[in-house]
Design a protein around this motif. Sequence first.
Motif, mmCIF file in Angstrom:
data_model
loop_
_atom_site.group_PDB
_atom_site.id
_atom_site.type_symbol
_atom_site.label_atom_id
_atom_site.label_comp_id
_atom_site.label_asym_id
_atom_site.label_seq_id
_atom_site.Cartn_x
_atom_site.Cartn_y
_atom_site.Cartn_z
ATOM 1 N N PRO A 7 22.327 -31.160 2.818
ATOM 2 C CA PRO A 7 20.938 -30.511 3.116
ATOM 3 C C PRO A 7 21.192 -29.050 2.913
ATOM 4 N N ARG A 53 20.471 -32.290 -1.138
ATOM 5 C CA ARG A 53 20.721 -33.800 -1.202
ATOM 6 C C ARG A 53 20.745 -34.326 0.288
ATOM 7 N N PRO A 54 20.316 -35.617 0.689
ATOM 8 C CA PRO A 54 20.383 -36.187 2.167
ATOM 9 C C PRO A 54 21.821 -35.876 2.694
ATOM 10 N N THR A 55 22.832 -36.012 1.785
ATOM 11 C CA THR A 55 24.685 -36.100 2.441
ATOM 12 C C THR A 55 24.767 -34.132 2.368
ATOM 13 N N GLY A 101 13.714 -35.843 7.538
ATOM 14 C CA GLY A 101 14.148 -34.245 7.383
ATOM 15 C C GLY A 101 13.052 -33.290 8.076
ATOM 16 N N HIS A 131 14.847 -36.957 4.034
ATOM 17 C CA HIS A 131 15.611 -37.487 5.100
ATOM 18 C C HIS A 131 17.085 -36.935 4.982
ATOM 19 N N VAL A 132 17.831 -36.919 6.145
ATOM 20 C CA VAL A 132 19.169 -36.614 6.030
ATOM 21 C C VAL A 132 20.040 -37.720 6.513
ATOM 22 N N LEU A 133 21.134 -37.928 5.730
ATOM 23 C CA LEU A 133 22.083 -39.045 6.298
ATOM 24 C C LEU A 133 23.036 -38.329 7.344
ATOM 25 N N ARG A 165 19.738 -42.678 9.196
ATOM 26 C CA ARG A 165 18.921 -41.624 8.572
ATOM 27 C C ARG A 165 18.167 -40.887 9.480
ATOM 28 N N LEU A 191 13.399 -31.997 1.751
ATOM 29 C CA LEU A 191 14.215 -33.150 1.810
ATOM 30 C C LEU A 191 13.408 -34.090 2.583
#
Length: 198
Positions: A143, A139-141, A112, A97-99, A109, A95
Motif C-alpha cells: 500500500p 496493492r494489498p501487499t 483499508g 484491504h491490506v494483507l 486481511r 485500497l
Amino acid sequence: MPKTVNRVLLGLLGLGLFALGGGVLLGGLDLQRRWDFEAPSWWPFRGPHDVVLSTEGRTRWQEEDWWWPTVIAVLAVLLALLLWWLIAQLRRHRLGHVLVNTKDGAAARLNGSTLEDMIQEEAQSLDGVSRAHVRLTGRPTAPIAHVHLLLEPHADPARTLGQLSQETLAHARDSAGLDHLPSKVHLQEIRHRAQRAA
C-alpha cells in the motif's frame, strides 16, 4: 463513481455501439438482401448506398440561427461528460484491504478504511495539526499512504513531518506487518480570517 453505476453505464454504452455498428454493417454489406430479411421501418441503413443523413436532413436547419450554436453546445457538453468519465476511470481508487503478515505463513486481511482511520486519528493528534485526511492506494501487499495535513499557523512543518514519518506511519507499518509503507504527504497551512477589533 460506484462500481455498479460504472458497469451499467459501460454495458449500456457498449450495447448501443454494438447495435449501431451491427446495423451499419448489415446495411453496408447488403446483408438484408442476401439473407432475405427486413430491417425495421425506422432504420436508415437499408443498403450499401444509404447514408446516415440525407441531403434534406443535413440542410434542414442550416438557415436557422440557433442550429449551429446548439449543435456545438451539445457536442461540447457530451465531450466534457466523456472526458470526466475517462478521468474517473483512470483515477486511483482507494485500497479495499491490506494483507497483514502474521509471521506464521498465513496472511490476514485488514480493511483499508480501518488502517486509513487509524493513521488519520493519530496524525490529527500531532501538535500543530488541525485536520488530517488519509487515503491508501497501491496493492494489498504494497500500500501507499496519501496523507494531507492541514497545519495550524504555529506548527513547525519539519517537526510535524518527522513525527508523522517516525511515529504515525511507523506505527501503521508495524501494526500491519508491512516491510515498507511509502507515503506522499501534502502539508497545507490553515488560513484564519483577520477579525476587525471594535
